[in-house]
Design an enzyme around this catalytic site. Structure first.
Site, PDB file in Angstrom:
ATOM      1  N   SER A 217      29.103  28.162 -19.296  1.00 49.16           N
ATOM      2  CA  SER A 217      29.672  27.282 -20.323  1.00 49.16           C
ATOM      3  C   SER A 217      31.086  27.749 -20.670  1.00 49.16           C
ATOM      4  O   SER A 217      31.707  28.470 -19.890  1.00 49.16           O
ATOM      5  CB  SER A 217      28.759  27.307 -21.561  1.00 49.16           C
ATOM      6  OG  SER A 217      29.152  26.313 -22.471  1.00 49.16           O
ATOM      7  N   ASN A 218      31.596  27.336 -21.809  1.00 48.22           N
ATOM      8  CA  ASN A 218      32.927  27.770 -22.246  1.00 48.22           C
ATOM      9  C   ASN A 218      32.909  27.933 -23.765  1.00 48.22           C
ATOM     10  O   ASN A 218      31.886  27.735 -24.414  1.00 48.22           O
ATOM     11  CB  ASN A 218      34.004  26.773 -21.801  1.00 48.22           C
ATOM     12  CG  ASN A 218      33.724  25.393 -22.330  1.00 48.22           C
ATOM     13  OD1 ASN A 218      33.695  25.168 -23.537  1.00 48.22           O
ATOM     14  ND2 ASN A 218      33.463  24.445 -21.428  1.00 48.22           N
TER      15      ASN A 218
END
Ligand code: PMT
Length: 415
Positions: A217-218
């Site tokens: 993810s980020n």
């Protein structure tokens, strides 16, 4: 957006952020608003009635019962206040007052005038308190109820708190609050170009599964996308917010759809392709996903491990590809400083009407923080550099630019 001649009722509760309110009153008065102030008893521990009445040029109201010895005092002012106001703003809103408003209590002027406010007038609530208090189940439940019942709840920002801790709980600055009041009053006047428009916004990160317990993810918090949703709803738009996993409250009046992966976000967004007027891609979407998510938990066996990735669909470009002339596609382009060219390329490649070049500096702009430095580039390559702004203010500027695009497109089609 002007506040000239508008009646703003300002409710102040007993929180340290009350020290910012005299500045807010000055700002509202400078913009031509009539301001009346109601305070709780606790508020007067933080800011004096003399300061508030001097700046508002009106007596401050606190007691629900009038002064029996004053012939001028008004027996029904808890009703007349609610009738007078074009908007009611409660800032700072404490946990105690939030609970009272939710329960429908009216044992002081602030809570009584909340109940007597005329229907359909904007009610803006700015909670400000210690981070732990803010995230407590009772406060969150009450804020949720208020947001479901006609109030615009503006989540506090993160930063240093009076408790000495750092976290969520800070009330936005007076300039931001003044702009939100102006936007709320304007949308209530139904003169916003976004009024009645259908707006779809993607927000937050996506998660791409590696196996059943891990993902890629980020750092996106969703704050920028949620700020846009708050601002668009305040201008009278019908907002659908397709959000990746974030820890944010749903803004008032917004239809929120929670998703996890890019594929899910794409699927939900696509359902609104045909019907929406404006599509805003504020999400930080993963460009790639693991080619195959393993089932169960991958065991630790080797010193190194490779994952092969496949490209994800581009949600925003997918919208642009099928969009009709009246629809607008708006995107972001997060780049390190000096990469305006990349943003322009995205504008062209994704056939956008407007792109917000988001200067990532890891401190004041980009993921998680409450501020952004945006440069807006429209389809005519007109460039508008914005200074460092709170994400809420940046959202207002983006919506102003979108409203200008709507006006100029309409002019062109009328010609
Ligand atoms: O959520 P916050 O913590 O507040 O942070 C805000 C933000 C940094 C996430 C946001 O303001 C932002 O800049 N989002 C875009 C991030 C980005 O750089 O995206 P991109 O360059 O990968 O994509 C460009 C545009 O296409 C974006 O509008 C993106 O939403 C969209 N996109 C990208 C890839 C993809 N597969 N589908 C898309 O729709």
């Amino acid at each position: 957006m002007s506040l000239k001649g508008k009646n703003i009722l300002l409710g102040i509760c007993g929180g340290i952020a009350a020290y910012k309110i005299p500045l807010l009153i000055r700002l509202l008065k400078t913009q031509g608003a009539n301001v009346r102030v109601v305070v709780t008893k606790a508020a007067t521990m933080f800011v004096t009635e003399l300061t508030l009445s001097t700046l508002s040029q009106e007596p401050v109201c606190k007691d629900i019962f009038p002064d029996l010895f004053s012939a001028k005092d008004d027996w029904t002012r808890h009703i007349t206040m609610g009738e007078w106001a074009d908007a009611y703003v409660i800032a700072p809103a404490t946990a105690n007052t939030i609970a009272k408003l939710t329960a429908g209590m009216c044992d002081d002027m602030l809570s009584a005038s909340f109940i007597t406010l005329r229907p359909n007038k904007p009610k803006l609530i700015f909670p400000a308190m210690d981070g732990e208090m803010f995230s407590s189940p009772s406060v969150q439940r009450n804020l949720f109820w208020l947001s479901q019942n006609g109030c615009t709840v503006v989540n506090p920002e993160s930063g240093d708190l009076a408790s000495g801790q750092c976290g969520t709980g800070r009330m936005p600055e007076p300039e931001t609050i003044a702009k939100m009041i102006a936007a709320a009053v304007a949308s209530n006047q139904q003169d916003s170009k976004l009024h009645g428009k259908s707006v779809v916004i993607t927000a937050g990160p996506t998660r791409e599964k590696i196996d059943d317990v891990r993902f890629i993810s980020n750092y996106s918090s969703g704050k920028m996308g949620f700020a846009l949703a708050t601002a668009a709803a305040a201008r009278g738009a019908q907002v659908t917010l397709v959000s990746g996993p974030v820890h944010l409250q749903t803004p008032h009046g917004v239809n929120r759809l929670d998703v996890e992966s890019t594929a899910e976000m794409n699927r939900e967004a696509k359902k609104h392709h045909a019907s929406c007027d404006i599509f805003i891609g504020a999400a930080a979407v993963a460009d790639y996903r693991p080619a195959k998510a393993a089932s169960g938990k991958i065991r630790k066996k080797h010193e190194t491990m490779g994952i092969s990735f496949v490209k994800n669909p581009d949600i925003l470009a997918g919208f642009s590809k099928q969009k009709k002339p009246h629809q607008l596609a708006i995107g972001f382009s997060l780049e390190t400083a000096g990469n305006l060219r990349n943003a322009k390329e995205k504008l062209e490649q994704k056939k956008l009407d407007l792109v917000a070049y988001n200067t990532f500096d890891g401190k004041t702009s980009g993921f998680e923080v409450d501020t952004n430095i945006l440069t807006l580039i429209d389809k005519n390559l007109e460039i508008r550099e914005l200074p460092l702004l709170s994400k809420q203010e940046a959202a207002e500027k983006m919506l102003d630019a979108i409203e200008e695009l709507i006006s100029s497109d309409k002019k062109t089609s009328d010609e």
